[in-house]
Design a protein around this motif. Structure first.
Motif: not given
Ligand SMILES: Cc1cc2nc3c(=O)[nH]c(=O)nc-3n(C[C@H](O)[C@H](O)[C@H](O)COP(=O)(O)OP(=O)(O)OC[C@H]3O[C@@H](n4cnc5c(N)ncnc54)[C@H](O)[C@@H]3O)c2cc1C
Length: 278
Positions: A68-75, A130-139, A164-172
């Motif tokens: 049901d989802r792709l979880t893609i590390g920001a790096g 954006a069309a797929l309504d992905a979310t981003v995790d920030l730390v 000092a915030e870093i994007m860690t992953r993108i969830t699609v």
């Protein structure tokens, strides 16, 4: 073109990277693939005294594919997404998008997180994600938070990233099996000049235009036409897109840009491919 001197830090984990960014404040910047950052530095637009290299941080490089989802590390690099067999099977539109990004040198080094955090309006992934309504995790120093990408992107080169915030992953989140997903772009040089992403589902449709405005532009009028016609009334959806772009665009060449956007929607619908099960 020459760079001013800087100190390179190579932390092994996220917490250390956040601490370094916090410690050096405005004089520090996170460096991933460097495809945008190093160019800015060479041109003298950025002169950070401290480069915090995130490439050793394993958390930023995770890539998980589920039903049901792709979880893609920001790096994760564009190239890794482009070559991922499961993503190619489930979401061919994302893989063909990635294959068209820049050139192989940029895709080998450039990361998905870097693309979204730089927030250059001429971004391919931002429009489809954006069309797929992905979310981003920030730390960051205050802990972690999750934002819809649609809110994370604020404007041209502007995001919701705090100091000092870093994007860690993108969830699609993946649309249901069988839903069709399409992306089409016109690129006069390397980057998209105008692009459209469509998600055609029997429950909801999405139509987004990229690169014309400072951040991806939703076109709910066109999405409603496609939803009510089961994706068939492409002419009316293209016309709704033209009208919507004209309504937001007040610059020179409006008619031409609106026409191009409507053509991109037609082509994105024609290119749309079904989302398959894992
Ligand atoms: C010649 C050329 C052609 C291109 N063509 C296209 C194209 O066709 N389509 C397209 O979409 N893009 C295109 N790009 C953009 C490319 O996709 C980006 O350059 C790349 O993805 C940026 O990633 P990076 O890891 O190199 O970022 P970097 O250059 O390392 O970083 C860019 C910025 O983002 C910040 N940053 C990076 N990662 C994070 C993170 N995880 N958290 C917080 N901040 C972060 C950095 O601090 C920096 O400010 C092109 C770029 C070039 C140079």
């Amino acid at each position: 073109m020459s760079m001013s001197p800087f100190e390179l830090h190579r932390p092994d984990d996220l917490l250390s990277a956040v601490r370094l960014l916090e410690k050096y404040g405005d004089d520090a910047v996170l460096h991933m693939g460097g495809t945008e950052l190093l160019l800015l530095m060479k041109l003298g637009f950025a002169q950070p005294g401290h480069l915090i290299d995130g490439k050793r941080i394993a958390d930023l490089k995770r890539l998980e594919v589920a039903d049901d989802r792709l979880t893609i590390g920001a790096g994760v690099t564009h190239r890794r997404i482009e070559r991922h067999r499961d993503i190619a099977h489930m979401m061919p539109a994302l893989v063909s998008l990635e294959k068209a990004v820049a050139n192989i040198r940029v895709r080998n080094a450039g990361t998905l997180g870097g693309n979204l955090c730089f927030a250059e309006p001429h971004s391919d992934p931002a429009t489809l994600l954006a069309a797929l309504d992905a979310t981003v995790d920030l730390v960051g120093p205050q802990g972690g938070r999750t934002l819809p990408l649609r809110e994370f992107l604020i404007g041209a080169f502007a995001t919701a990233l705090a100091p000092a915030e870093i994007m860690t992953r993108i969830t699609v989140p993946l649309p249901r099996v069988g839903a069709r997903v399409g992306y089409h772009r016109l690129a006069l040089k390397e980057r998209p000049t105008v692009a459209a992403a469509v998600v055609l589902d029997d429950r909801r449709c999405e139509v987004w235009i990229g690169a014309l405005t400072a951040k991806p532009l939703p076109v709910p009028e066109a999405a409603a036409v496609l939803a009510s016609s089961a994706g068939r009334d492409v002419t009316a959806a293209a016309e709704a897109t033209r009208a919507a772009v004209l309504a937001v665009d007040a610059g020179e060449g409006d008619d031409y840009r609106a026409q191009l956007a409507s053509v991109m929607v037609r082509r994105a619908v024609a290119d749309a491919q079904p989302r398959l099960a894992l």
